[in-house]
Design a protein around this motif. Structure first.
Motif, PDB file in Angstrom:
ATOM      1  N   LYS A  89     110.986  32.329  23.340  1.00 56.43           N
ATOM      2  CA  LYS A  89     109.679  32.460  22.689  1.00 56.43           C
ATOM      3  C   LYS A  89     108.603  32.785  23.718  1.00 56.43           C
ATOM      4  N   THR A  90     108.719  32.197  24.884  1.00 52.24           N
ATOM      5  CA  THR A  90     107.741  32.450  25.950  1.00 52.24           C
ATOM      6  C   THR A  90     107.767  33.917  26.368  1.00 52.24           C
ATOM      7  N   GLU A  91     108.971  34.453  26.537  1.00 49.20           N
ATOM      8  CA  GLU A  91     109.102  35.865  26.934  1.00 49.20           C
ATOM      9  C   GLU A  91     108.617  36.787  25.823  1.00 49.20           C
ATOM     10  N   THR A  92     108.920  36.448  24.594  1.00 53.90           N
ATOM     11  CA  THR A  92     108.462  37.244  23.453  1.00 53.90           C
ATOM     12  C   THR A  92     106.935  37.252  23.390  1.00 53.90           C
ATOM     13  N   LYS A  93     106.332  36.076  23.535  1.00 59.31           N
ATOM     14  CA  LYS A  93     104.866  35.970  23.512  1.00 59.31           C
ATOM     15  C   LYS A  93     104.246  36.777  24.655  1.00 59.31           C
ATOM     16  N   LYS A  94     104.825  36.652  25.836  1.00 53.13           N
ATOM     17  CA  LYS A  94     104.331  37.395  27.006  1.00 53.13           C
ATOM     18  C   LYS A  94     104.405  38.905  26.751  1.00 53.13           C
ATOM     19  N   THR A  95     105.518  39.358  26.191  1.00 56.41           N
ATOM     20  CA  THR A  95     105.694  40.786  25.911  1.00 56.41           C
ATOM     21  C   THR A  95     104.704  41.272  24.859  1.00 56.41           C
ATOM     22  N   LEU A  96     104.497  40.488  23.817  1.00 59.22           N
ATOM     23  CA  LEU A  96     103.542  40.875  22.766  1.00 59.22           C
ATOM     24  C   LEU A  96     102.113  40.964  23.313  1.00 59.22           C
ATOM     25  N   ILE A  97     101.735  39.999  24.130  1.00 58.04           N
ATOM     26  CA  ILE A  97     100.396  40.042  24.744  1.00 58.04           C
ATOM     27  C   ILE A  97     100.277  41.264  25.648  1.00 58.04           C
ATOM     28  N   GLN A  98     101.324  41.520  26.412  1.00 57.89           N
ATOM     29  CA  GLN A  98     101.336  42.688  27.297  1.00 57.89           C
ATOM     30  C   GLN A  98     101.217  43.983  26.500  1.00 57.89           C
ATOM     31  N   LEU A  99     101.943  44.065  25.389  1.00 57.66           N
ATOM     32  CA  LEU A  99     101.862  45.252  24.540  1.00 57.66           C
ATOM     33  C   LEU A  99     100.467  45.438  23.959  1.00 57.66           C
ATOM     34  N   MET A 100      99.834  44.350  23.556  1.00 61.09           N
ATOM     35  CA  MET A 100      98.470  44.448  23.016  1.00 61.09           C
ATOM     36  C   MET A 100      97.499  44.923  24.094  1.00 61.09           C
ATOM     37  N   LYS A 101      97.624  44.371  25.284  1.00 63.80           N
ATOM     38  CA  LYS A 101      96.758  44.800  26.391  1.00 63.80           C
ATOM     39  C   LYS A 101      97.011  46.269  26.722  1.00 63.80           C
ATOM     40  N   TYR A 102      98.301  46.644  26.762  1.00 63.24           N
ATOM     41  CA  TYR A 102      98.647  48.040  27.037  1.00 63.24           C
ATOM     42  C   TYR A 102      98.051  48.950  25.967  1.00 63.24           C
ATOM     43  N   GLY A 103      98.054  48.467  24.738  1.00 65.65           N
ATOM     44  CA  GLY A 103      97.447  49.222  23.643  1.00 65.65           C
ATOM     45  C   GLY A 103      95.949  49.419  23.839  1.00 65.65           C
ATOM     46  N   VAL A 104      95.266  48.378  24.283  1.00 65.69           N
ATOM     47  CA  VAL A 104      93.822  48.492  24.552  1.00 65.69           C
ATOM     48  C   VAL A 104      93.577  49.531  25.645  1.00 65.69           C
ATOM     49  N   ILE A 105      94.361  49.450  26.714  1.00 62.18           N
ATOM     50  CA  ILE A 105      94.230  50.429  27.808  1.00 62.18           C
ATOM     51  C   ILE A 105      94.586  51.815  27.289  1.00 62.18           C
ATOM     52  N   GLY A 106      95.602  51.891  26.459  1.00 59.84           N
ATOM     53  CA  GLY A 106      95.992  53.172  25.869  1.00 59.84           C
ATOM     54  C   GLY A 106      94.876  53.783  25.044  1.00 59.84           C
ATOM     55  N   VAL A 107      94.183  52.952  24.266  1.00 60.73           N
ATOM     56  CA  VAL A 107      93.053  53.461  23.482  1.00 60.73           C
ATOM     57  C   VAL A 107      91.951  53.974  24.417  1.00 60.73           C
ATOM     58  N   MET A 108      91.663  53.204  25.472  1.00 59.74           N
ATOM     59  CA  MET A 108      90.646  53.665  26.445  1.00 59.74           C
ATOM     60  C   MET A 108      91.062  54.994  27.065  1.00 59.74           C
ATOM     61  N   ASN A 109      92.320  55.078  27.493  1.00 62.63           N
ATOM     62  CA  ASN A 109      92.806  56.311  28.116  1.00 62.63           C
ATOM     63  C   ASN A 109      92.788  57.472  27.133  1.00 62.63           C
ATOM     64  N   THR A 110      93.185  57.185  25.900  1.00 64.52           N
ATOM     65  CA  THR A 110      93.181  58.219  24.874  1.00 64.52           C
ATOM     66  C   THR A 110      91.766  58.732  24.655  1.00 64.52           C
ATOM     67  N   LEU A 111      90.816  57.821  24.579  1.00 62.79           N
ATOM     68  CA  LEU A 111      89.424  58.239  24.403  1.00 62.79           C
ATOM     69  C   LEU A 111      88.925  59.048  25.599  1.00 62.79           C
ATOM     70  N   ILE A 112      89.223  58.567  26.802  1.00 63.06           N
ATOM     71  CA  ILE A 112      88.806  59.292  28.011  1.00 63.06           C
ATOM     72  C   ILE A 112      89.425  60.691  28.023  1.00 63.06           C
TER      73      ILE A 112
END
Length: 153
Positions: A4-27
């Protein structure tokens, strides 16, 4: 089985990556749009400039916030650059197929009335190919560039 810890860590990482992805996409997309549509810069050059701006932003944020690595910055920068290049080539192949193979370069505001803009087909292709790039780039960076080092090595 994944903990569960690894799953939670991965999900948080994916959400953060998504935020960065949106910023990069906009840029990338805004840079491309301004250069290609307003300044008349050809598709390829506008694409390169947009991606370079996005990749610089991406490396900084992914290293510090998403993957939180303390590894060798030169090694990571080199691997990140290689990943960018590989995924950018993939993005270019998708763009070429859509623009030339499916002839979406000919789409215009007459063809797509809900998207009244010059070079509508090129802008649509850019967005689609950026999605392909983003998915491939996440997989590459997660498994290669910012892969957690085994503490026992």
């Amino acid at each position: 089985m994944i903990s569960k810890t690894e799953t939670k860590k991965t999900l948080i990482q994916l959400m953060k990556y998504g935020v960065i992805g949106v910023m990069n996409t906009l840029i990338t997309a805004i840079s491309f749009y301004l250069l290609n549509t307003w300044a008349g810069v050809p598709y390829g050059a506008a694409n390169i400039i947009g991606y370079v701006l996005g990749v610089i932003n991406s490396f900084i944020w992914n290293r510090q916030w998403v993957f939180k690595t303390g590894s060798n910055i030169k090694r990571e920068a080199l691997l990140f650059g290689c990943g960018f290049f590989i995924c950018w080539i993939l993005q270019g192949a998708v763009s070429l197929f859509l623009l030339e193979g499916l002839e979406w370069k000919n789409l215009s505001d007459d063809t797509i009335p809900f998207l009244p803009m010059k070079n509508a087909g090129q802008n649509i292709v850019m967005v689609i190919s950026m999605v392909v790039y983003t998915i491939a780039n996440y997989i590459y960076n997660r498994t290669i560039t910012f892969k957690e080092q085994d503490a026992n090595k």
